[in-house]
Design a protein around this motif. Structure first.
Motif, PDB file in Angstrom:
ATOM      1  N   THR A  57       0.840  -1.184   0.000  1.00  0.00           N
ATOM      2  CA  THR A  57       0.000   0.000   0.000  1.00  0.00           C
ATOM      3  C   THR A  57       0.880   1.239   0.000  1.00  0.00           C
ATOM      4  N   GLY A 113      -1.566   5.915   3.887  1.00  0.00           N
ATOM      5  CA  GLY A 113      -1.799   5.777   5.297  1.00  0.00           C
ATOM      6  C   GLY A 113      -0.592   5.838   6.202  1.00  0.00           C
ATOM      7  N   ASN A 114       0.587   5.538   5.701  1.00  0.00           N
ATOM      8  CA  ASN A 114       1.741   5.511   6.578  1.00  0.00           C
ATOM      9  C   ASN A 114       2.874   6.403   6.100  1.00  0.00           C
ATOM     10  N   GLU A 115       2.608   7.244   5.090  1.00  0.00           N
ATOM     11  CA  GLU A 115       3.650   8.130   4.623  1.00  0.00           C
ATOM     12  C   GLU A 115       4.108   9.017   5.763  1.00  0.00           C
ATOM     13  N   ARG A 173       6.200   2.926   1.320  1.00  0.00           N
ATOM     14  CA  ARG A 173       5.238   1.847   1.069  1.00  0.00           C
ATOM     15  C   ARG A 173       5.369   0.833   2.185  1.00  0.00           C
ATOM     16  N   VAL A 174       4.272   0.160   2.488  1.00  0.00           N
ATOM     17  CA  VAL A 174       4.281  -0.834   3.560  1.00  0.00           C
ATOM     18  C   VAL A 174       3.299  -1.956   3.206  1.00  0.00           C
ATOM     19  N   HIS A 175       3.646  -3.168   3.544  1.00  0.00           N
ATOM     20  CA  HIS A 175       2.755  -4.294   3.371  1.00  0.00           C
ATOM     21  C   HIS A 175       1.566  -4.108   4.329  1.00  0.00           C
ATOM     22  N   PRO A 176       0.350  -4.387   3.870  1.00  0.00           N
ATOM     23  CA  PRO A 176      -0.826  -4.183   4.713  1.00  0.00           C
ATOM     24  C   PRO A 176      -0.738  -4.883   6.080  1.00  0.00           C
ATOM     25  N   ALA A 198       1.099  -2.452   8.397  1.00  0.00           N
ATOM     26  CA  ALA A 198       0.651  -1.060   8.446  1.00  0.00           C
ATOM     27  C   ALA A 198       0.239  -0.626   9.854  1.00  0.00           C
ATOM     28  N   THR A 232       1.208   3.119  12.943  1.00  0.00           N
ATOM     29  CA  THR A 232       0.239   4.176  13.250  1.00  0.00           C
ATOM     30  C   THR A 232       0.452   4.731  14.629  1.00  0.00           C
TER      31      THR A 232
END
Length: 106
Positions: A2, A5-7, A96-99, A102, A106
């Motif tokens: 993805t 969401g984590n940038e 980018r991160v694998h779901p 993720a 956060t």
């Protein structure tokens, strides 16, 4: 993978290397394991383990703290305090991160 969401999240790859031999570090292993447990329990360390081959040292992935904090954490490792190991730290701004991973960021 993805892209959302984590940038902006930052991970720190903490590479610990013995300054001498594994035998030099042996008296400090129990204190180092407690240090790892403490930071895993806090959620700062998400992965840790010995390198293969083990005489090289180990590696830790940390998150949720800034670079100055992770440097201070590394300095408090009993191996470092005893002078039997040193850290190199590479900070990674997540793109980018694998779901499955993720939620850790956060």
């Amino acid at each position: 993978m993805t892209d959302g969401g984590n940038e902006g999240a930052v991970l720190h790859l903490m590479r610990v290397r013995y300054t001498g031999s594994e035998d030099d570090a042996a008296p400090f292993v129990a204190a180092h394991v407690e240090y790892l447990r403490h930071h895993h329990d806090e959620g700062t360390f998400v992965v840790s383990g010995q390198t293969v081959p083990s005489p090289e040292g180990g590696a830790i992935v940390a998150c949720g703290v800034d670079r100055a904090t992770v440097e201070a954490i590394a300095a408090r490792d009993p191996f470092v305090a005893a002078g039997v190991a040193e850290y190199s730290i590479t900070s990674i701004e997540v793109g980018r991160v694998h779901p499955a991973l993720a939620a850790l960021l956060t």
